[in-house]
Design an enzyme around this catalytic site. Structure first.
Site, short mmCIF file in Angstrom:
data_model
loop_
_atom_site.label_atom_id
_atom_site.label_comp_id
_atom_site.label_asym_id
_atom_site.label_seq_id
_atom_site.Cartn_x
_atom_site.Cartn_y
_atom_site.Cartn_z
N GLU A 128 -5.13 7.35 11.67
CA GLU A 128 -4.18 6.99 12.73
C GLU A 128 -3.61 5.60 12.50
OE1 GLU A 128 -3.44 9.70 13.70
OE2 GLU A 128 -3.88 9.84 15.83
N THR A 180 5.77 7.19 15.90
CA THR A 180 4.77 6.62 16.81
C THR A 180 4.85 5.10 16.81
OG1 THR A 180 3.34 8.48 16.35
CG2 THR A 180 2.31 6.59 17.38
P1 ADP Z 1 2.17 12.92 15.12
O1 ADP Z 1 2.04 12.52 16.55
O2 ADP Z 1 2.87 14.23 15.01
O3 ADP Z 1 0.88 12.86 14.39
P2 ADP Z 1 2.78 10.43 13.81
O4 ADP Z 1 4.08 9.68 13.75
O5 ADP Z 1 1.60 9.82 14.47
O6 ADP Z 1 3.12 11.86 14.44
O7 ADP Z 1 2.28 10.77 12.33
C1 ADP Z 1 3.14 11.26 11.37
C2 ADP Z 1 3.28 10.25 10.25
O8 ADP Z 1 2.12 10.24 9.42
C3 ADP Z 1 4.45 10.62 9.35
O9 ADP Z 1 5.13 9.43 8.99
C4 ADP Z 1 3.79 11.24 8.12
O10 ADP Z 1 4.53 11.04 6.95
C5 ADP Z 1 2.46 10.48 8.05
N1 ADP Z 1 1.41 11.28 7.39
C6 ADP Z 1 0.73 10.96 6.28
N2 ADP Z 1 -0.15 11.93 5.98
C7 ADP Z 1 -0.03 12.90 6.88
C8 ADP Z 1 -0.71 14.14 7.09
N3 ADP Z 1 -1.64 14.60 6.28
N4 ADP Z 1 -0.34 14.85 8.17
C9 ADP Z 1 0.61 14.41 9.01
N5 ADP Z 1 1.27 13.24 8.86
C10 ADP Z 1 0.96 12.49 7.82
#
Ligand code: ADP
Length: 306
Positions: A128, A180
């Site tokens: 996170e 986020t």
């Molecule tokens: P969500 O609330 O859908 O998790 P976030 O913005 O917190 O959205 O997370 C998505 C971000 O994390 C994107 O920028 C994505 O490229 C990055 N990321 C890296 N690895 C992963 C993964 N395995 N799964 C999802 N997002 C990933």
């Protein structure tokens, strides 16, 4: 060869008034992952989905979580991870948490549950941090524990699983991206005392309502006077969705995590289906693409399937 397959659920963080401290796991959508334990040290990540997420270990949230896991494990081992991502990244439905939580639960299963579930939350929070810039557990904890989770504190970690009555969850995911990290940056750093008092009342009311299966109390407490007024500006159609959903019988709802997904809770399935339709109508009128989901609370969290 030791390998495991898992499902890792989507989650709704905040649950309206509980910014950073409440989260709920969902039965749908869920990511699929496969993890192989290897004698070859290091972590290798492969994706079988079309999302183009980074395969580099230090850039993938699952990699960041597994690195933290290996850092505290005594022996030199390695992992080969395959991710089939179903939860769209950046949806506000805990896509990143599903990857980091799923990876460490799978790793722990392969090592005969060497670590506690709290340890796993701690490791997964590194994912996170990579995704949003700060450690938070309101997606990770419900993803691992299932159900509704209260994160009373993350330093030190203090997690409380809450019982919750059956609820139907209707979600609309407008096809826009809200990062986020951006959604956090626009928040004010100070809170007015009168707003804080309202929010405390709502959080306490929501938790009590969940524990007592008091749907009216849940409904009255689904109000956010601090974060939603600012963040909802980023989501077209938000006020309309909320107003019409309530008129259609929703208990209440709001932004899922940092958005752009919006969710509504209902007591009955027919109401949740009607809400799905009205959400579609609103977005068809706006002329914006969307996905919808109608689902229920997932009480079991990351699931080992073989
Ligand atoms: P969500 O609330 O859908 O998790 P976030 O913005 O917190 O959205 O997370 C998505 C971000 O994390 C994107 O920028 C994505 O490229 C990055 N990321 C890296 N690895 C992963 C993964 N395995 N799964 C999802 N997002 C990933």
């Amino acid at each position: 060869m030791k390998k495991v397959k898992i499902y890792s659920p989507a989650t709704i963080a905040n649950l309206v008034c509980g910014f950073d401290i409440l989260g709920m796991a969902l039965n749908h959508p869920q990511d699929e992952m496969e993890l192989i334990l290897s004698d070859e040290p290091g972590i290798r990540i492969k994706h079988t989905d079309g999302y183009n997420l980074p395969a580099a270990v230090e850039k993938n949230v699952a990699g960041a979580a597994l690195l933290a896991f290996l850092d505290e494990y005594e022996e030199k081992i390695g992992f080969d991870l395959t991710i089939n991502k179903i939860i769209k990244p950046g949806s506000g439905l805990g896509s990143s948490a599903a990857s980091s939580a799923g990876a460490v639960v799978a790793a722990n299963h392969l090592l005969n549950n060497f670590f506690s579930r709290e340890d796993l939350v701690r490791f997964a929070m590194n994912g996170e941090k990579l995704a949003s810039g700060v450690k938070h557990a309101d997606n990770i904890a419900p993803c691992i524990y299932g159900g509704v989770t209260l994160i009373r504190s993350i330093f030190p970690l203090d997690l409380v699983s809450l019982t919750a009555p059956p609820l139907y969850v209707t979600i609309i995911h407008p096809q826009i991206e809200v990062k986020t990290s951006d959604a956090r940056q626009i928040l004010r750093k100070e809170v007015q005392l009168r707003d804080a008092v309202k929010q405390w009342g709502n959080i306490a009311g929501l938790v009590t309502g969940l524990l007592k299966s008091d749907y009216d109390l849940i409904s009255r407490s689904l109000e956010d006077v601090i974060v939603e007024p600012i963040r909802s500006i980023l989501i077209p159609g938000f006020d309309q969705v909320k107003k019409q959903s309530k008129e259609a019988g929703a208990l209440g709802g709001g932004i899922s995590g940092s958005g752009p997904s919006v969710f509504m809770l209902s007591k009955e399935e027919t109401i949740s289906n009607n809400i799905e339709q009205l959400m579609k109508d609103i977005y068809n009128k706006i002329g914006m693409e969307y996905h919808t989901h109608v689902t229920t609370i997932n009480y079991e969290g990351v699931k080992i399937i073989g």
